[in-house]
Each structure stands twice: as C-alpha cells, then as structure tokens.
Design a protein around this motif. Structure first.
Motif, PDB file in Angstrom:
ATOM      1  N   MET A  45     -32.265  -2.575 -21.167  1.00  5.95           N
ATOM      2  CA  MET A  45     -33.135  -3.744 -21.313  1.00  5.95           C
ATOM      3  C   MET A  45     -32.352  -4.939 -21.840  1.00  5.95           C
ATOM      4  O   MET A  45     -32.574  -6.083 -21.437  1.00  5.95           O
ATOM      5  CB  MET A  45     -34.315  -3.401 -22.220  1.00  5.95           C
ATOM      6  CG  MET A  45     -35.303  -2.436 -21.569  1.00  5.95           C
ATOM      7  SD  MET A  45     -36.796  -2.122 -22.532  1.00  5.95           S
ATOM      8  CE  MET A  45     -36.173  -0.879 -23.700  1.00  5.95           C
ATOM      9  N   MET A  46     -31.405  -4.668 -22.721  1.00 11.43           N
ATOM     10  CA  MET A  46     -30.565  -5.741 -23.236  1.00 11.43           C
ATOM     11  C   MET A  46     -29.683  -6.315 -22.126  1.00 11.43           C
ATOM     12  O   MET A  46     -29.503  -7.538 -22.010  1.00 11.43           O
ATOM     13  CB  MET A  46     -29.709  -5.181 -24.381  1.00 11.43           C
ATOM     14  CG  MET A  46     -28.938  -6.239 -25.147  1.00 11.43           C
ATOM     15  SD  MET A  46     -27.285  -6.503 -24.489  1.00 11.43           S
ATOM     16  CE  MET A  46     -26.577  -7.483 -25.792  1.00 11.43           C
ATOM     17  N   ILE A  47     -29.160  -5.441 -21.260  1.00  9.66           N
ATOM     18  CA  ILE A  47     -28.328  -5.884 -20.141  1.00  9.66           C
ATOM     19  C   ILE A  47     -29.139  -6.753 -19.184  1.00  9.66           C
ATOM     20  O   ILE A  47     -28.647  -7.777 -18.688  1.00  9.66           O
ATOM     21  CB  ILE A  47     -27.723  -4.653 -19.420  1.00  9.66           C
ATOM     22  CG1 ILE A  47     -26.673  -3.993 -20.328  1.00  9.66           C
ATOM     23  CG2 ILE A  47     -27.102  -5.046 -18.086  1.00  9.66           C
ATOM     24  CD1 ILE A  47     -26.231  -2.621 -19.836  1.00  9.66           C
ATOM     25  N   GLN A  48     -30.374  -6.358 -18.915  1.00  6.05           N
ATOM     26  CA  GLN A  48     -31.247  -7.188 -18.079  1.00  6.05           C
ATOM     27  C   GLN A  48     -31.441  -8.560 -18.703  1.00  6.05           C
ATOM     28  O   GLN A  48     -31.400  -9.579 -18.014  1.00  6.05           O
ATOM     29  CB  GLN A  48     -32.595  -6.492 -17.890  1.00  6.05           C
ATOM     30  CG  GLN A  48     -33.653  -7.329 -17.186  1.00  6.05           C
ATOM     31  CD  GLN A  48     -33.459  -7.459 -15.689  1.00  6.05           C
ATOM     32  OE1 GLN A  48     -32.469  -6.976 -15.149  1.00  6.05           O
ATOM     33  NE2 GLN A  48     -34.384  -8.106 -15.020  1.00  6.05           N
ATOM     34  N   ASN A  49     -31.636  -8.588 -20.012  1.00  6.77           N
ATOM     35  CA  ASN A  49     -31.782  -9.875 -20.693  1.00  6.77           C
ATOM     36  C   ASN A  49     -30.550 -10.747 -20.524  1.00  6.77           C
ATOM     37  O   ASN A  49     -30.650 -11.969 -20.368  1.00  6.77           O
ATOM     38  CB  ASN A  49     -32.053  -9.658 -22.184  1.00  6.77           C
ATOM     39  CG  ASN A  49     -33.509  -9.378 -22.487  1.00  6.77           C
ATOM     40  OD1 ASN A  49     -34.342  -9.345 -21.591  1.00  6.77           O
ATOM     41  ND2 ASN A  49     -33.818  -9.154 -23.758  1.00  6.77           N
ATOM     42  N   VAL A  50     -29.369 -10.142 -20.581  1.00  6.43           N
ATOM     43  CA  VAL A  50     -28.126 -10.892 -20.388  1.00  6.43           C
ATOM     44  C   VAL A  50     -28.137 -11.571 -19.023  1.00  6.43           C
ATOM     45  O   VAL A  50     -27.819 -12.761 -18.888  1.00  6.43           O
ATOM     46  CB  VAL A  50     -26.896  -9.968 -20.513  1.00  6.43           C
ATOM     47  CG1 VAL A  50     -25.628 -10.684 -20.036  1.00  6.43           C
ATOM     48  CG2 VAL A  50     -26.708  -9.513 -21.949  1.00  6.43           C
ATOM     49  N   MET A  51     -28.515 -10.821 -17.993  1.00  9.64           N
ATOM     50  CA  MET A  51     -28.497 -11.364 -16.641  1.00  9.64           C
ATOM     51  C   MET A  51     -29.504 -12.494 -16.469  1.00  9.64           C
ATOM     52  O   MET A  51     -29.217 -13.504 -15.818  1.00  9.64           O
ATOM     53  CB  MET A  51     -28.752 -10.244 -15.636  1.00  9.64           C
ATOM     54  CG  MET A  51     -27.618  -9.219 -15.582  1.00  9.64           C
ATOM     55  SD  MET A  51     -27.791  -8.015 -14.255  1.00  9.64           S
ATOM     56  CE  MET A  51     -29.112  -6.975 -14.900  1.00  9.64           C
TER      57      MET A  51
END
Length: 235
Positions: free
Chosen positions: A160-166
C-alpha cells in the motif's frame, strides 16, 4: 462531495501506468522526500510502518545498474548461474491457472508487439529483459525492504505504501515502474545499499520523467470490468 477533488484523485490513479522509457532529467531530493512523506501515510497493521526505502541516484545508481546487468548477462550466457540468484519469496505461482495465465500472455505479447519482438526472438527478448536492470534509464531507483522477522502482513502494508509512492509521484508529473525483477538480485542490491542482514527486498522501482517519444510508453494494460471481480451482497 468536492467533484474537482474526486476528479483529480481519480485522474491521478487512472493515469498511472508502468513506464519503461525515461528521460535522464534529474529528480530533486526535495521532491523525492515529499513523495515519501505522503506515501508514509499508508495504513499498516497496528501502525508498525514496516517499510524501508533506499533511494539510489547518481554514481551509486550507475554502479548498481552495471553490477546487476553484468550478472543478468552472465546468466543469459550460462543459465545454470541463475541458481545463485533466487528470490526470498515467490512472487509468481509455480503453476499458472486461467484466467491469470491468459492475462499474463496478453500483457507480454502486447508489450513485445509494440517493440516488434516476435515469438522465438530470444536475443531481443533478453535485451528487453535487461532494460529492467537499466531502470529503463530512469535517474532514480527505489528499493523497498521489510524486516525478515515480519510476516506476510508486512508485505501487504508495504504494498500500500508503494502504491502511494506511485500516485504521489504521478501527481507531481513523474512516472514509475514497479519491478519485481530486481528480487532475484537481492544479494547485490542489499549489499550495495548497505542494508543489514535482517532486511528482505520486496521490490524495486524506476522513477523519473517519462520519455514521450518512446512508443513503449504508449502501452496501457487493460482492466476487467467491475462485474468480473466484485460481488455485491445486500441480503
């Protein structure tokens, strides 16, 4: 409901796609910090915040690209060497089932079709695979890790954090490509970034400004309609 806000959020999410050709335009540290600060608002079980991110640029980025590309080329020349580079967790299944295998094939051949790579052209395929480890020329490589002692929930959290980065990157005019391909080379990656032994690589990511002249960036993967994956229950 603020319709302008809804549209802005929806547009940012739906316009995100994996970019595979970047300009060499630098990305400032301030912007990278903004993105990561926003992304860190991702939820995590009991607020463990299990993520760690290594931001690799400049000479260190070039060194990492060189080392991993060299390892990948050695494997291509001698496939037995692949045994030295194993993922620490299985990202893909050992046996593919329908409809997932069809979607995977559609994705692969759609991409290769744009690049005029035909079935059986192994050298062209190998060259395109190598592009992963060149970060598609992006000036920034992000490498996400979690503590090895944590369970699968931590991988859900960091995802979920990686999605936020994108999404945060897209909102700032940047593009990304999340890359599980780097996981095979975790010994090289983690050694070069100085990660302690208790950390596990979850994935890498290329980040930068998309090259609008490259046809590969016109490749947009399809999505199945809501009716295929959602079940609405009202009684």
């Amino acid at each position: 409901m603020d319709q302008k806000l809804v549209h802005a959020v929806d547009q940012t999410i739906t316009s995100r796609h994996s970019v595979r050709a970047f300009l060499n335009t630098p990305v400032s540290t301030d912007i990278l910090k903004q993105i990561l600060t926003v992304a860190s608002r991702a939820p995590s079980g009991t607020n463990t915040q299990p993520w760690k991110v290594y931001v690799v640029t400049g000479k260190k980025r070039d060194e990492l690209v060189e080392r991993v590309c060299q390892a990948q080329m050695q494997i291509y020349a001698n496939p037995e060497l692949a045994e030295q580079y194993q993922e620490t967790f299985a990202y893909y299944p050992e046996q593919w089932l329908s409809p997932f295998i069809e979607r995977r094939r559609e994705n692969g051949w759609g991409l290769y079709g744009l690049l005029n790579i035909q079935k059986g052209e192994k050298e062209k395929m190998a060259r395109q695979q190598l592009r992963n480890f060149e970060l598609f020329d992006a000036p920034v490589g992000l490498f996400f890790t979690v503590h090895r002692s944590l369970a699968i929930g931590s991988k859900m959290d960091i995802s979920m954090m990686i999605q936020n980065v994108m999404i945060a990157a897209k909102a700032r005019g940047l593009d990304t490509c999340p890359q599980a391909a780097w996981n095979h080379f975790h010994p090289i990656v983690l050694d070069l970034v100085g990660a302690p032994e208790h950390e596990e690589l979850v994935c890498g990511m290329a980040l930068g400004y998309a090259d609008p002249e490259q046809i590969i960036n016109s490749f947009i993967t399809p999505r199945v309609p809501v009716e295929e994956f959602a079940v609405f229950i009202d009684e």
